[in-house]
Design an enzyme around this catalytic site. Structure first.
Site, PDB file in Angstrom:
ATOM      1  N   HIS A 265      -3.454 -15.699  29.451  1.00  9.27           N
ATOM      2  CA  HIS A 265      -2.192 -15.282  28.993  1.00  9.27           C
ATOM      3  C   HIS A 265      -1.244 -16.572  28.926  1.00  9.27           C
ATOM      4  CE1 HIS A 265      -2.024 -11.066  30.543  1.00  9.27           C
ATOM      5  NE2 HIS A 265      -2.733 -10.981  29.685  1.00  9.27           N
TER       6      HIS A 265
ATOM      7  N   GLU B 203       1.943 -11.140  37.597  1.00 10.54           N
ATOM      8  CA  GLU B 203       1.005 -12.424  37.918  1.00 10.54           C
ATOM      9  C   GLU B 203       1.928 -13.618  37.642  1.00 10.54           C
ATOM     10  OE1 GLU B 203      -1.006 -11.221  34.330  1.00 10.54           O
ATOM     11  OE2 GLU B 203       0.018 -12.679  33.116  1.00 10.54           O
TER      12      GLU B 203
ATOM     13  N   LYS C 216       0.940  -1.247   0.005  1.00  8.06           N
ATOM     14  CA  LYS C 216      -0.166   0.126   0.114  1.00  8.06           C
ATOM     15  C   LYS C 216       0.979   1.342  -0.057  1.00  8.06           C
ATOM     16  CE  LYS C 216      -4.171  -2.172   1.767  1.00  8.06           C
ATOM     17  NZ  LYS C 216      -4.667  -2.479   3.077  1.00  8.06           N
TER      18      LYS C 216
END
Lengths: 295, 396
Positions: free
Chosen positions: A248, A210, A43
């Site tokens: 995740h 986490e 593009k």
């Protein structure tokens, strides 16, 4: 001041002409980010959102002087996009794409390390420096508030939650960085902590980890060796069972590594106060940044 | 996906890694037939989980009759929740030494690692725990792969970690290991695997290296590159009760990220970290989460309906906590999705919705008008749902 991203950063977006790319590029522009170009192979020579589109990152860099690349391309092509950005000489690549094959990321990681390119992500919300009116990624604009708290987190929505909760109590951010939820990541907690340590605008760091891996434990070691600023910890997935991948790809307790307990203990050993809830994060930050008068 | 032993060995053979002669049997008769051909055989349960030996899923058989009896015992056996659908019957090897060889993802090094140890046969996690110095490691350049000199170094390190070994002369070991490690590494890359493991790697009495067992895990994110293989292997595994959680299988079919946890409070949220935190909040307030369900970034009404329907398939669910942070997720869309789903599905269990972010006020207003009381803070919502579920338990 801020880390990684400031008002001078010139950003190009790989995959800008796609639907996600279009939406979030507009959001970044609205926030004040200097987006200078888009890259979509095939593009080149067209315009999108009033910006020039190039076939390659190298062309976009030489024409616009872009030094940061945001990656919004689909998973099969994302690792290649990271490497293309690095090869074109950008300083920082921020990869939002999730579900990238892990072996693709192993190769991309090796290449950017060799070239010294910084990478945030993948599978991350990106980063935002509100005082600099600069954002790369998908953190909601309304959550940005100028201030002195540095945030580093593995989760997207949890980062927004923390930003919002702190913001409502009057605490803004120097920079908020979502490092991503994948097993193979660019910047780690430790890397980002070191950047915050040297940043004049950051008075305190909130670190939201986490389950899975050992990055939080490594960060705790770094802090334990002597860190110049207060750090508030938070670990999610405390109730997650071993062996289950909690959304995740990186959030999985395997064998004896990756449990929330080990991370909380490592942080507490480094004398980091670990909050149980987001509301508690706000309380601790308030206590640290606004010490009771007379003390 | 995890490959079964015989599937992994089929992959090994394709890249020239030696495996024992053998065949899969689904009946005791078939097992006896293989024993007639091969003589002394090992009968091994084909389940995608370790610890088969300790569970009684691996037996040695010296005759046809013994093979038949062993297969009879093992087929249909329950091993850690997996019903054994088939056994692999293989020639019994004359074992001089058992090694461990594996290629695995090393998160901390952000790279693949090749591991070799003379303490084979045991679970490698156990060795890593009790005698980590016995595992030699190599982190190859991901573009070049492991080079022969690196593999020789790896082998020498593994050897010296145990003070040498007599099962095979050093020179012969090095010559055989180099192509073996290169093949295994190449296989790992070709299959987009996060684990390719041979444990034990057997040194036979005749000084050959043979794969005694095989474990391969293909990266879920790369399955799009291996459609045919995943389908073929999946069909093979799906032929019998795979032991996978039925709710999780259904969620996968629906394209949802769902983990079954066994409690009675259904949880739906957007973003893995947020959902994990929501589970933590439910637990902190004395509840037991039934599941993890992440509806992801741009949660549309249709996705919310699908998620609610999924959570309700679990008969233990007595209430649902929907926790949405609207970054790019729009509050009004979520609200409409919840209402539509409640009406269409005839949901009777209590529903607590906590929502913030883009168009949160519109979302809350829509919920309120439809008779659902929304919560603003997540802890408050967690407390509410736990109370409601406890109350419904008292009644029921």
């Amino acid at each position: 001041m801020s880390i990684l991203l400031n008002r001078g950063s010139r950003v190009l977006v790989q995959g800008m002409t796609g639907s996600e790319g279009t939406f979030h590029t507009q959001q970044m522009i609205d926030f004040g980010t200097k987006v200078v170009a888009g890259v979509s192979p095939g593009k080149g020579g067209t315009e999108h959102l009033g910006l020039p589109v190039y076939d390659t990152v190298a062309e976009a860099v030489s024409a616009t002087g872009a030094d940061v690349a945001a990656v919004f391309v689909p998973p099969p092509f994302a690792a290649d996009a990271i490497m293309e950005g690095s090869a074109a000489g950008v300083r920082l690549v921020v990869c939002i794409t999730e579900m990238i094959p892990v072996n693709d990321m192993v190769r991309a990681k090796a290449m950017i390390q060799r070239r010294g390119t910084l990478l945030v992500g993948p599978n991350c919300p990106g980063l935002m420096s509100p005082g600099e009116r600069a954002k790369v990624g998908i953190i909601p604009n309304q959550n940005g508030k100028e201030g002195s708290v540095g945030i580093v987190s593995r989760s997207g929505t949890l980062t927004y939650e923390i930003m919002q909760a702190l913001g409502r109590s009057g605490f803004g951010q120097s920079t908020a960085v979502g490092i991503g939820g994948d097993p193979i990541l660019g910047l780690s907690f430790s890397d980002v902590l070191e950047l915050f340590a040297a940043d004049g605008a950051t008075e305190l760091v909130v670190m939201a980890g986490e389950i899975g891996g050992a990055d939080e434990e490594r960060a705790a070691e770094l802090i334990g060796r002597g860190y110049p600023k207060p750090v508030v910890g938070f670990i999610s997935g405390r109730t997650a069972p071993p062996g289950k991948r909690m959304g995740h790809a990186g959030a999985i307790i395997s064998g004896n590594t990756g449990s929330a307990k080990s991370k909380v203990e490592a942080l507490e050993r480094a004398r980091v106060e670990v909050a149980d809830t987001i509301e508690q994060i706000v309380e601790v930050v308030a206590r640290q940044l606004r010490p009771p008068s007379g003390s | 996906m995890k490959l079964l032993e015989h599937q992994a060995k089929a992959q090994f053979r394709q890249v020239g890694i030696d495996c024992p002669m053998g065949r899969v049997a689904h009946t005791p008769e078939q097992a006896a037939h293989v024993a007639r051909e091969l003589g002394r055989v090992v009968i091994k349960a084909q389940v995608p989980i370790g610890g088969r030996g300790k569970a009684g899923g691996v037996k040695l058989a010296g005759s046809e009759e013994e093979a038949r009896r062993a297969a009879e015992q093992i087929l249909g056996m329950d091993i850690k929740g997996y019903t054994v659908p088939a056994v692999l019957c293989e020639e019994a090897l004359e074992i001089a030494r058992e090694l461990y060889l594996g290629v695995a993802l090393d998160r901390d090094r952000r790279s693949l690692v090749v591991m070799l140890s003379f303490a084979g046969g045991m679970e490698i996690e156990e060795v890593a725990e009790t005698a980590p110095e016995k595992i030699a490691k190599l982190w190859p350049d991901p573009f070049a792969g492991p080079q022969p000199y690196e593999i020789r170094r790896l082998a020498l390190d593994a050897l010296s970690a145990v003070g040498g070994d007599e099962a095979m002369p050093k020179s012969r070991l090095l010559v055989q290991l180099v192509p073996l490690v290169q093949s295994l590494y190449a296989l790992c890359q070709r299959l987009d695997a996060t684990l390719c493991e041979i444990n034990p790697l057997v040194i036979t009495a005749t000084q050959r290296l043979i794969a005694g067992d095989g474990k391969i895990e293909i990266d879920q994110n790369a399955e799009f590159r291996h459609h045919d293989l995943v389908k073929e292997l999946g069909d093979d595994q799906g032929a019998a009760d795979s032991g996978e959680d039925r709710l999780e299988v259904e969620a996968k079919r629906r394209g949802l990220t769902y983990v079954h946890l066994g409690g009675d409070v259904g949880v739906i949220g957007n973003g893995a970290g947020l959902v994990m935190n929501t589970l933590d909040l439910v637990k902190q307030h004395g509840g037991e989460p039934a599941n993890f369900l992440d509806i992801g970034g741009g949660a549309k009404a249709e996705v919310v309906r699908n998620a609610l329907e999924m959570v309700l398939l679990d008969p233990q669910v007595k209430g649902i906590f929907v926790n949405i942070f609207g970054g790019i997720t729009r509050g009004d869309e979520v609200a409409n999705g919840v209402i539509e789903a409640r009406d269409q599905l005839g949901i009777r269990v209590p529903l607590v919705v906590r929502m913030t972010g883009t168009r949160e006020e519109e979302g809350r207003k829509i919920l309120e008008e439809a008779g659902i009381v929304p919560a603003i803070s997540a802890p408050e919502a967690a407390q509410k749902i736990v109370e409601l579920v406890a109350r419904s338990g008292e009644r029921g």
